[in-house]
Design an enzyme around this catalytic site. Sequence first.
Site, short mmCIF file in Angstrom:
data_model
loop_
_atom_site.label_atom_id
_atom_site.label_comp_id
_atom_site.label_asym_id
_atom_site.label_seq_id
_atom_site.Cartn_x
_atom_site.Cartn_y
_atom_site.Cartn_z
N THR A 1 0.80 -1.34 -0.16
CA THR A 1 0.11 0.04 -0.06
C THR A 1 0.90 1.38 0.03
O THR A 1 0.67 2.17 -1.03
CB THR A 1 -1.06 0.04 1.38
OG1 THR A 1 -1.75 -1.36 1.07
CG2 THR A 1 -1.97 1.23 1.34
N GLU B 1 11.22 9.72 8.89
CA GLU B 1 10.05 10.40 9.20
C GLU B 1 8.71 9.41 8.99
O GLU B 1 7.71 9.87 9.80
CB GLU B 1 9.98 11.42 7.77
CG GLU B 1 9.04 12.50 8.16
CD GLU B 1 8.99 13.25 9.44
OE1 GLU B 1 10.04 14.14 9.40
OE2 GLU B 1 8.21 13.13 10.47
N VAL C 1 6.75 7.52 12.24
CA VAL C 1 6.03 7.75 13.51
C VAL C 1 5.27 9.11 12.74
O VAL C 1 5.44 10.08 12.31
CB VAL C 1 6.78 8.55 14.78
CG1 VAL C 1 6.03 8.89 15.95
CG2 VAL C 1 7.87 7.69 15.02
N GLY D 1 2.84 9.06 10.60
CA GLY D 1 2.41 9.06 9.17
C GLY D 1 2.82 10.27 8.35
O GLY D 1 4.28 10.54 8.21
N GLY E 1 -10.83 -0.26 6.61
CA GLY E 1 -9.44 -0.41 6.21
C GLY E 1 -8.33 0.21 7.16
O GLY E 1 -7.15 0.42 6.85
N GLU F 1 -5.72 -3.50 10.98
CA GLU F 1 -5.51 -4.51 10.49
C GLU F 1 -6.44 -5.85 10.69
O GLU F 1 -6.94 -5.68 11.81
CB GLU F 1 -3.95 -5.09 10.93
CG GLU F 1 -2.85 -4.08 10.97
CD GLU F 1 -2.48 -3.93 9.32
OE1 GLU F 1 -2.61 -4.92 8.58
OE2 GLU F 1 -1.89 -2.82 9.09
N LYS G 1 6.56 3.68 18.54
CA LYS G 1 6.80 5.10 18.06
C LYS G 1 7.23 5.88 19.09
O LYS G 1 8.07 6.69 19.14
CB LYS G 1 5.37 5.54 17.53
CG LYS G 1 5.11 5.12 16.10
CD LYS G 1 3.19 5.19 15.89
CE LYS G 1 2.98 4.52 14.61
NZ LYS G 1 1.57 4.46 14.45
N1 HSE Z 1 -1.53 0.99 12.44
C1 HSE Z 1 -0.81 2.35 12.68
C2 HSE Z 1 -1.97 3.01 13.27
C3 HSE Z 1 -0.31 2.94 11.50
O1 HSE Z 1 -3.31 2.56 13.35
O2 HSE Z 1 -1.94 4.27 13.43
C4 HSE Z 1 0.97 2.38 11.02
O3 HSE Z 1 1.92 3.00 12.23
#
Ligand code: HSE
Length: 472
Positions: A54, A170, A173, A175, A228, A231, A246
Site C-alpha cells: 500500500t 519520518e 511515526v 504518518g 481499512g 489490520e 513510536k
Molecule cells: N497501524 C498504525 C495506526 C499505522 O493505526 O496508526 C501505522 O503506524
Amino acid sequence: MSTCFLLKPTLCLKGKGNVIRCPSNAVDKQWKTMRGGRVMNRKEIGVGLLGFGTIGSGVVKSLQDHGDLIESRTGLRLVLRRIADIDGERDRGVRLAPGLLTHDAASVVNSPDVDLVIELIGGVGAAKDLMVQALSLGKPVITANKALLAEHGEEIFRLAEDHQANVFFEASVGGGIPLIRSLREGLVSNRIQRIYGILNGTCNYILTRMEQDRISFDKALKDAQKAGFAEVEPALDIDGIDTAHKAVILASLAYGFHVPMKAVAVEGIRGFNAIDISYALDLGYRIKMLAVIKEINGEVEIRVHPTLIPMNHILSSVHGIFNAVLIEGDSVGDMLCYGQGAGRDPTASAVLSDVVDAARDLTSHVLRRAPGFILHNHAGRIREIGASKVRYYLRLTLLDKPGVFGQIGAVLGRHGISIASLLQKEVQAGKQVPVIVITHLGHEQAFREAMEEIDALNIVGAKTVRFRIEDF
Ligand code: HSE
C-alpha cells in the site's frame, strides 16, 4: 579518513564501505560522487524501492504525480530505477515501465544506478538484512519501519555512522506529519521536557467511535477493519505495541540514547469497556491512547496507556484516525503537531520528504545536513515506572453496604494516596455497585500495592479497573 585528490576537495571522507564523497565547489548545479571507482556528474537521483504494498504504491504514485513539482522546488530529478516485491502480479493501480519490478530485493540494493534505498517491506527479518546491506554500501536508507528501529535501532544507527550513510525515518511515526523533522531540526536547540502523543490511528478511531456512537469495543474494531483502518490481525495496534514502537523512536531521538522497548510500560485498549468512557465524560475527561514521555531529573519516563485527558485540553479534541503530538521544549514551550498518522498518501508524503533530504545530502556533498540520529547521551537513564507520579481513575466494584468507603479510603490512605473525587450512582441496596474514584497524585508503586490490597477485600466484587490521568 583517507585523502582524496579529486575536484579540489574541501573535505574528504572515506567510509568503511566503498563510498567516497568528495565535497567540492568546482561545479555549479552538478554533483560528483565516486562510487565504486565511478565518477558521476548529474542531478538525477536513482531510487530503489523495497516493498510494493500500500505505502510502496503510494510512493510510486506520488513520485509520478509530484516528481515535476519536486524537481521545480529542489532541482532534483528522482528517478525510480528498481522496485522489489515478492508479488509481481497484483495490480496496484499505478503504471510501471516494463522490467522495473523484480523479486530480487538484494539486486535493487546492490544496483549501481540506485543511489538511495526506500525500505517499505516492514518487519524485522528481510527488511533488516537489506537495510544493513544498503548502509554497508554507504547508501542512505529511507524507512517507515518503526518496529525495526525500535527493536534494532541501536545497531542500525551505529552501522549508519560507521558507513557515513544516513537513515531517514519520518514515516515511522505520525504518518504524514513532519514530526521527526521537527524534533531533529526545528527543535535542535531545545531540551525536550515532555512529549505526549496520540500515535495510533486505529486506537483513536476505536475510542472515538465508542464515545460518539455509543458502540462496543468489538463493534468499533470491526468497523475499523471494514474501513481499512485496522489490520485483520490488530494486536500490534490495540495492545499498544505500535504506539510503544513510536514512543521509543521519539524518546531515543529526543534524549540521544537508545531507549529499549522493555523500558516502556505498555497497556492497550483490547476489550475496553464503554462504561469507562461514559464515566470519564461525566467527570470532564476524554479517554485517549496516549504515549507519555517525560524527562525528570535526568531520567526518562516512558509509558503508553489509555489515559484520561481533561476535556478542555487540545489533545482531547483529536478524533478518529488523526494523530497529534504535543512537544514541550525549554525554549519553544508547547508545540502541537497534528495530522493523518497512517494511510497511503500521507505516509508517502513523509517518505518522499526523506527521499528529497537524502538526495540533497548526496548532491550537496555533505554526509548529513540535518542533525542525524546520533547516540550522544551516554549517561541517559530510564526512570523505573514504579517511581512515576500519577493520578488515577479507579472503577471499583463494591458491595453496597455500610462502611465500604471507609475500608477503601483506609487502604488508599495507608499508601499515601488521597481521594480527589468520588462518584456513585444510586442502585438497589445490597447489590454490587460501580464506584468511581479520582485520586490526587501518588507514586505508581503505591497504587500497585494499594490495588492489590483492595482487590483482595471481600467487599470488592471484581478486579478494579484503573486508568491514569494526565493533567499536562
Ligand atoms: N497501524 C498504525 C495506526 C499505522 O493505526 O496508526 C501505522 O503506524
